[in-house]
Design an enzyme around this catalytic site. Structure first.
Site, PDB file in Angstrom:
ATOM      1  N   GLN A   1       0.802  -1.223   0.000  1.00  0.00           N
ATOM      2  CA  GLN A   1       0.000   0.000   0.000  1.00  0.00           C
ATOM      3  C   GLN A   1       0.836   1.275   0.000  1.00  0.00           C
ATOM      4  O   GLN A   1       0.331   2.342  -0.347  1.00  0.00           O
ATOM      5  CB  GLN A   1      -0.946   0.007   1.221  1.00  0.00           C
ATOM      6  CG  GLN A   1      -2.015  -1.069   1.190  1.00  0.00           C
ATOM      7  CD  GLN A   1      -3.006  -0.910   0.054  1.00  0.00           C
ATOM      8  OE1 GLN A   1      -3.175   0.179  -0.514  1.00  0.00           O
ATOM      9  NE2 GLN A   1      -3.691  -1.985  -0.299  1.00  0.00           N
TER      10      GLN A   1
ATOM     11  N   HIS B   1      -0.723  -4.229  -9.192  1.00  0.00           N
ATOM     12  CA  HIS B   1      -2.090  -3.746  -9.464  1.00  0.00           C
ATOM     13  C   HIS B   1      -2.577  -2.705  -8.461  1.00  0.00           C
ATOM     14  O   HIS B   1      -3.628  -2.104  -8.648  1.00  0.00           O
ATOM     15  CB  HIS B   1      -3.071  -4.916  -9.548  1.00  0.00           C
ATOM     16  CG  HIS B   1      -3.428  -5.543  -8.244  1.00  0.00           C
ATOM     17  ND1 HIS B   1      -4.625  -5.303  -7.607  1.00  0.00           N
ATOM     18  CD2 HIS B   1      -2.760  -6.417  -7.467  1.00  0.00           C
ATOM     19  CE1 HIS B   1      -4.671  -6.009  -6.487  1.00  0.00           C
ATOM     20  NE2 HIS B   1      -3.552  -6.690  -6.379  1.00  0.00           N
TER      21      HIS B   1
ATOM     22  N   THR C   1       7.810 -20.059 -16.673  1.00  0.00           N
ATOM     23  CA  THR C   1       8.036 -19.053 -17.716  1.00  0.00           C
ATOM     24  C   THR C   1       7.617 -17.677 -17.222  1.00  0.00           C
ATOM     25  O   THR C   1       6.505 -17.499 -16.701  1.00  0.00           O
ATOM     26  CB  THR C   1       7.236 -19.410 -18.983  1.00  0.00           C
ATOM     27  OG1 THR C   1       7.643 -20.703 -19.437  1.00  0.00           O
ATOM     28  CG2 THR C   1       7.474 -18.385 -20.081  1.00  0.00           C
TER      29      THR C   1
ATOM     30  N   CYS D   1      -9.707  -9.105   0.304  1.00  0.00           N
ATOM     31  CA  CYS D   1      -9.483 -10.534   0.548  1.00  0.00           C
ATOM     32  C   CYS D   1     -10.406 -11.088   1.620  1.00  0.00           C
ATOM     33  O   CYS D   1     -10.493 -12.296   1.819  1.00  0.00           O
ATOM     34  CB  CYS D   1      -8.031 -10.772   0.953  1.00  0.00           C
ATOM     35  SG  CYS D   1      -6.864 -10.290  -0.326  1.00  0.00           S
TER      36      CYS D   1
END
Length: 390
Positions: free
Chosen positions: A180, A202, A241, A322
């Site tokens: 944050q 994000h 990957t 969450c």
């Protein structure tokens, strides 16, 4: 009427510049960065290393200290589980805080069942930890202190400089979840002796599904085994990957991230209007040092779920993304000794650089009117007005 998005601590709108940087690696330069035998692979590899450099430059660290993963939750699991595994000879004691993100608390709870001892530091009513208590809680067998930079619900900022110094004095690793704080305040790791730092892209107008783990290069290397085994990607710390477009977007998001002065002005205006125009409201952590964009407010004698349902144009939350949908009150507010009624009445407002003044004004008007309407129909509000409840 269009939505007014005020849930930026949950996730943010991708910045157009970030999206533009990602598109070539979704369309033309789609090579595997490990396939350095051909040009497309080398282009992808170079893009990864540019992103690594952008982040290292922002944090003032070495490129080799930056590792990519899927986000802060993976980073937290990598660090906590890895330190427990690698430092068994020193001890099995971890110190964290009652208001940490569930990624930390649930990982610690899992490890407790396996014999790891966890000290959960309390916070005061403002959401602040006691540095003296932290210092006194460190033991000879303490292997890790895991305390976030800023709380995702209350916005309360912890004194990470002092925490890092205490850990350094006691030769204990300090892991900081900076998810944050990154992009809202500068973090110069040349000046702050944080050993391990974690964040997700994000939260700063980057893409979802990518994050960063910083591991300080010390004279005595920090030992963390891979959480995900596979190839030798990320110096063997994380197999699989590499997600080139997401990593490119992460690097760009970090590079352009900065604090915007108007965010605090808008947040303060929102709070001032709510306090003046709506009775019986409480701003959690108002007297503490907080993130400029965050306000966690209890509208007393109304359930937050009922109020948010009545505000269809406002995108808000009642706490951590969450934990949404849970029947229990916010663990952050409970740790701050907020009673259940006020905890269930609390809504978090979190702004971003894309929040506009007109949106704040519209949100205020909708809030004032909707709170009034909902309370008029509430038997609990009637009991309060009659003096039968506090």
């Amino acid at each position: 009427m269009s939505w007014i998005y005020l849930d930026n601590n949950a996730t943010t709108k991708i910045d157009p510049n970030v999206l533009e940087s990602m598109l070539p690696f979704l369309q033309e330069s789609y090579g595997n960065p490990s396939s350095v035998q051909h040009k497309m692979g080398r282009e992808a590899n170079q893009a990864i290393e540019l992103a690594r450099h952008q982040i290292a430059l922002k944090l003032q660290v070495k490129d080799s200290e930056i590792f990519f993963n899927s986000g802060a939750t993976e980073g937290i699991n990598t660090v906590i589980r890895g330190v427990v595994q690698s430092y068994k000879k020193k001890g099995q004691h971890i110190i964290t805080c009652q208001t940490e993100h569930k990624a930390v608390l649930n990982t610690c709870a899992h490890l407790e069942k396996k014999g790891v001892e966890i000290t959960y530091l309390p916070v005061n009513k403002k959401g602040e930890i006691d540095l003296g208590l932290l210092r006194n809680s460190i033991r000879k067998d303490t292997i890790l202190v895991c305390i976030m930079a800023a709380n995702n619900e209350s916005g309360v900022i912890h004194p990470i400089v002092e925490i890092a110094q205490i850990c350094q004095e006691h030769d204990v690793l300090y892991c900081c979840d900076a998810t944050q704080l990154i992009g809202k305040q500068e973090i110069n790791l040349q000046h702050i002796p944080i050993d391990l730092l974690i964040f997700s892209a994000h939260k700063i107008h980057g893409p979802k599904g990518v994050g960063v783990l910083y591991i300080r290069r010390k004279t005595k290397p920090i030992q963390i085994p891979a959480l995900i085994t596979g190839g030798k990607q990320e110096q063997g710390l994380r197999g699989g990957t590499l997600n080139v477009p997401m990593i490119v977007g992460c690097g760009k998001a970090v590079e352009i991230a900065k604090n915007h002065a108007q965010i605090r002005l808008y947040r303060d205006h929102l709070e001032k209007q709510i306090l003046e125009r709506i009775p019986q409201v409480v701003i959690h952590g108002k007297e503490a040092k907080r993130l400029d964009n965050t306000s966690f407010i209890a509208f007393r004698h109304i359930k937050s779920a009922e109020l948010m349902t009545s505000l269809p144009h406002l995108v808000l939350s009642s706490g951590s993304a969450c934990a949404s949908g849970l029947l229990d009150p916010s663990h952050v507010l409970k740790a701050m000794t907020v009673n259940d009624d006020d905890a269930f009445s609390s809504i978090r407002f979190s702004l971003s650089k894309f929040t506009e003044r007109d949106e704040i004004e519209r949100a205020i008007e909708e809030l004032v009117q909707t709170v009034h309407n909902v309370r008029q129909l509430s038997p609990i509000w009637k009991l309060f007005n009659e003096g039968r409840i506090e």
